[in-house]
Design a protein around this motif. Structure first.
Motif, PDB file in Angstrom:
ATOM      1  N   GLY A   1       0.787  -1.223   0.000  1.00 30.20           N
ATOM      2  CA  GLY A   1       0.000   0.000   0.000  1.00 30.20           C
ATOM      3  C   GLY A   1       0.824   1.281   0.000  1.00 30.20           C
ATOM      4  O   GLY A   1       0.262   2.368  -0.013  1.00 30.20           O
ATOM      5  N   LEU A   2       2.134   1.170   0.011  1.00 23.23           N
ATOM      6  CA  LEU A   2       2.999   2.349   0.027  1.00 23.23           C
ATOM      7  C   LEU A   2       3.543   2.654  -1.364  1.00 23.23           C
ATOM      8  O   LEU A   2       3.901   1.745  -2.109  1.00 23.23           O
ATOM      9  N   SER A   3       3.598   3.927  -1.682  1.00 22.81           N
ATOM     10  CA  SER A   3       4.256   4.397  -2.906  1.00 22.81           C
ATOM     11  C   SER A   3       4.950   5.705  -2.553  1.00 22.81           C
ATOM     12  O   SER A   3       4.279   6.694  -2.229  1.00 22.81           O
ATOM     13  N   THR A   4       6.262   5.701  -2.600  1.00 22.71           N
ATOM     14  CA  THR A   4       7.032   6.883  -2.227  1.00 22.71           C
ATOM     15  C   THR A   4       8.437   6.815  -2.800  1.00 22.71           C
ATOM     16  O   THR A   4       8.892   5.741  -3.190  1.00 22.71           O
ATOM     17  N   VAL A   5       9.100   7.957  -2.840  1.00 19.46           N
ATOM     18  CA  VAL A   5      10.481   8.042  -3.306  1.00 19.46           C
ATOM     19  C   VAL A   5      11.273   8.849  -2.280  1.00 19.46           C
ATOM     20  O   VAL A   5      10.857   9.941  -1.886  1.00 19.46           O
ATOM     21  N   PHE A   6      12.394   8.288  -1.842  1.00 13.96           N
ATOM     22  CA  PHE A   6      13.304   8.958  -0.922  1.00 13.96           C
ATOM     23  C   PHE A   6      14.613   9.247  -1.646  1.00 13.96           C
ATOM     24  O   PHE A   6      15.155   8.377  -2.318  1.00 13.96           O
ATOM     25  N   HIS A   7      15.112  10.458  -1.480  1.00 15.04           N
ATOM     26  CA  HIS A   7      16.456  10.804  -1.950  1.00 15.04           C
ATOM     27  C   HIS A   7      17.358  10.958  -0.736  1.00 15.04           C
ATOM     28  O   HIS A   7      17.018  11.681   0.199  1.00 15.04           O
ATOM     29  N   PHE A   8      18.485  10.272  -0.756  1.00  9.17           N
ATOM     30  CA  PHE A   8      19.501  10.393   0.281  1.00  9.17           C
ATOM     31  C   PHE A   8      20.720  11.053  -0.352  1.00  9.17           C
ATOM     32  O   PHE A   8      21.265  10.537  -1.331  1.00  9.17           O
ATOM     33  N   ASP A   9      21.122  12.191   0.184  1.00 14.32           N
ATOM     34  CA  ASP A   9      22.282  12.924  -0.301  1.00 14.32           C
ATOM     35  C   ASP A   9      23.240  13.054   0.882  1.00 14.32           C
ATOM     36  O   ASP A   9      23.084  13.939   1.724  1.00 14.32           O
ATOM     37  N   LEU A  10      24.196  12.134   0.959  1.00 16.19           N
ATOM     38  CA  LEU A  10      25.051  12.019   2.131  1.00 16.19           C
ATOM     39  C   LEU A  10      26.482  12.391   1.790  1.00 16.19           C
ATOM     40  O   LEU A  10      27.106  11.796   0.919  1.00 16.19           O
ATOM     41  N   ASP A  11      26.988  13.401   2.484  1.00 15.23           N
ATOM     42  CA  ASP A  11      28.370  13.855   2.305  1.00 15.23           C
ATOM     43  C   ASP A  11      29.311  12.973   3.093  1.00 15.23           C
ATOM     44  O   ASP A  11      28.952  12.457   4.151  1.00 15.23           O
ATOM     45  N   GLY A  12      30.513  12.823   2.614  1.00 19.85           N
ATOM     46  CA  GLY A  12      31.532  12.084   3.341  1.00 19.85           C
ATOM     47  C   GLY A  12      31.997  10.865   2.574  1.00 19.85           C
ATOM     48  O   GLY A  12      31.417  10.472   1.555  1.00 19.85           O
ATOM     49  N   GLU A  13      33.032  10.247   3.099  1.00 20.60           N
ATOM     50  CA  GLU A  13      33.705   9.135   2.416  1.00 20.60           C
ATOM     51  C   GLU A  13      32.786   7.955   2.135  1.00 20.60           C
ATOM     52  O   GLU A  13      32.852   7.345   1.079  1.00 20.60           O
TER      53      GLU A  13
END
Length: 72
Positions: free
Chosen positions: A21-33
């Motif tokens: 029942g879920l529909s979604t989009v996540f963006h992860f923008d993570l700085d670092g090594e």
């Protein structure tokens, strides 16, 4: 395991019945090594993860890889 590796492995860790029942989009923008840009898409009970920022996100998370690890 880096944070990016953790995010890319999520589909193998998640019980698909929890995504029904879920529909979604996540963006992860993570700085670092151990960070990077990752998109997590959930559609009709299925999760996919890919490198880069793809599609229009419902939620965008920007943080240092170190701080994101602390939250996890």
């Amino acid at each position: 395991m880096t944070t990016k590796e953790f995010l890319l492995s999520l589909p193998q860790k998640i019980n698909p019945s929890l995504l029904e029942g879920l529909s979604t989009v996540f963006h992860f923008d993570l700085d670092g090594e151990g960070g990077g840009q990752v998109t997590v898409t959930v559609t009709q009970g299925h999760m996919s993860v890919e490198e880069g920022l793809v599609g229009e996100p419902s939620c965008k998370i920007s943080a240092s890889e170190e701080n994101f690890k602390k939250v996890l």
